[in-house]
Write a protein that holds these residues in place. Sequence first.
Motif, mmCIF file in Angstrom:
data_model
loop_
_atom_site.group_PDB
_atom_site.id
_atom_site.type_symbol
_atom_site.label_atom_id
_atom_site.label_comp_id
_atom_site.label_asym_id
_atom_site.label_seq_id
_atom_site.Cartn_x
_atom_site.Cartn_y
_atom_site.Cartn_z
ATOM 1 N N THR A 1 -1.524 -3.639 1.379
ATOM 2 C CA THR A 1 -2.267 -2.437 0.524
ATOM 3 C C THR A 1 -3.526 -2.997 -0.119
ATOM 4 O O THR A 1 -3.915 -3.969 -0.542
ATOM 5 C CB THR A 1 -1.209 -1.963 -0.434
ATOM 6 N N GLU B 1 -4.651 2.216 0.420
ATOM 7 C CA GLU B 1 -4.273 2.470 1.893
ATOM 8 C C GLU B 1 -3.604 1.278 2.450
ATOM 9 O O GLU B 1 -3.804 0.030 1.849
ATOM 10 C CB GLU B 1 -5.456 2.818 2.833
ATOM 11 N N THR B 2 -2.759 1.645 3.281
ATOM 12 C CA THR B 2 -1.809 0.533 3.963
ATOM 13 C C THR B 2 -2.426 0.227 5.219
ATOM 14 O O THR B 2 -2.809 0.968 6.046
ATOM 15 C CB THR B 2 -0.361 1.001 4.004
ATOM 16 N N SER C 1 -0.381 0.137 -6.191
ATOM 17 C CA SER C 1 1.071 -0.399 -6.300
ATOM 18 C C SER C 1 1.547 -0.546 -7.688
ATOM 19 O O SER C 1 2.715 -0.162 -7.973
ATOM 20 C CB SER C 1 1.511 -1.376 -5.160
#
Length: 514
Positions: free
Chosen positions: A18, A65-66, A223
């Motif tokens: 991430t 964003e991943t 996260s």
Amino acid sequence: MTTEVRVPTLGESVTEATVATWFKKPGDAVSADEMLCELETDKVTVEVPAPASGTMAEIVAKEGETVGVDALLATINEGESAGETPSAAPSSATAEAKPAAGDSGSIDVMVPTLGESVTEATVSTWFKSVGDSVSADEMLCELETDKVSVEVPAPSAGVLTEILAKEGDTVKADGKLAVMSGGADGAVEPAKRPATGDGETNGDQYTTPPAGRDAKDVEDAPSAKKAMAEAGLSPNQVQGSGRDGRVMKEDVARAAAAASAAPAVSAAPAAAARAPVSADDAAREERVKMTRLRQTIAKRLKDSQNTAAMLTTYNEVDMTEVMALRSEYKEEFLKKHGVKLGFMSFFTKACCHALKEVPEVNAEIDGTDIVYKNFVHMGIAAGTPTGLVVPVIRDADQMSFAAIEKAIAEKGARARDGKLSMAEMQGGTFTISNGGVYGSLMSSPILNPPQSGILGMHKIQQRPMIVNGEIVARPMMYLALSYDHRIVDGKGAVTFLVRVKDALEDPRRLLMDL
């Protein structure tokens, strides 16, 4: 010229990360190797450096964003400075980002790569003090992880101006340890520290977050925000370990674990309390903090007992033939191969032969699957001044007696010196432990997870045995095989030990692969 910034290799079995923080924005000038952004995986935090100098052109992957391995993160217009054309001279910001040769400037001393799955270390010893002159590659300090000791060399010549992580402090991978100043011409100047919002120098900003959350303008990892919401924790309940005190996902996990453990501790304090000690005895006690290596050994051994259905079976072997063969050829062996012929090569060879016949002892459990290994990476347990380590001899089943003896000697010396790398202690499929060198007559070795078998060697002792109807003295050794009964049945364990016994009592079988 446009240069792409891509996701670096994240480590074995890690396929995505991430985007936690961008330190630059489009239009900013960047220099080669300057940190552009920080990625967060489920194991570690990874900083992404600039592959070239220039100007940030576009950020493709936004914070939160991943992204997968090698995914495009951003682009850099190489050779450009903010607000200038490619043909223009570099801006002063870009030129000053890295001191030119001969100029004095601050140099950060960072935590080196610690190895796969290792995210933190303890500063055990500083060899230099603030104000000391150091040369390039001279050892500054030593770090201790739960597996190995790591020496940190000076990145260049100069003067050590500030130590940020004291002895005993825990530091994160890629954390900052100290600051040096100096240059190629020997000039030295005090290192300049980043200023806080009120203009005062904050020497601890990379190791200790500011006291108040409002005192820092630092965005927590996306996260981490999500994890705090799920755990019902407020930001003031979590102490950040990231850059500038930034809260990371693992910080939230630690805070949540501490919060859940607190009631249990208060509810039953007697369970963890020490037995009463008189004042006289207390004065004669010495309290020493467990090393990270010892803590890990204790945890892994207990986890092994809690996880595996461990059982031990025993046998004994007559060492007469091995000792006779070794005595007959040891001088020629040493002269030709430059290494002594010991017992470990015989046992390693015997185990490799037995593992081919009983492959489940060389396997491991992965969830509901059994993974059979068609190779033998032999772990050889070695005692060191700091604790037990298990260096691995890879593809031992393909090696000669001489190659095995050389590998054991080299790994043993590196283990005693604390120089083993992480890679040298990973991937073993079976382990041999020789307690006999300390005089142990019999013991039950504990499995080295996720392995399913470990062989314990013991002291060779003359005992009366009946041979051809007569009582004679024979050099005997007890063997112990501890195995995971979930995967290895009693028949397989006994068969393995009998095959090892047969090979050692008639070493010619090893040469003929019988």
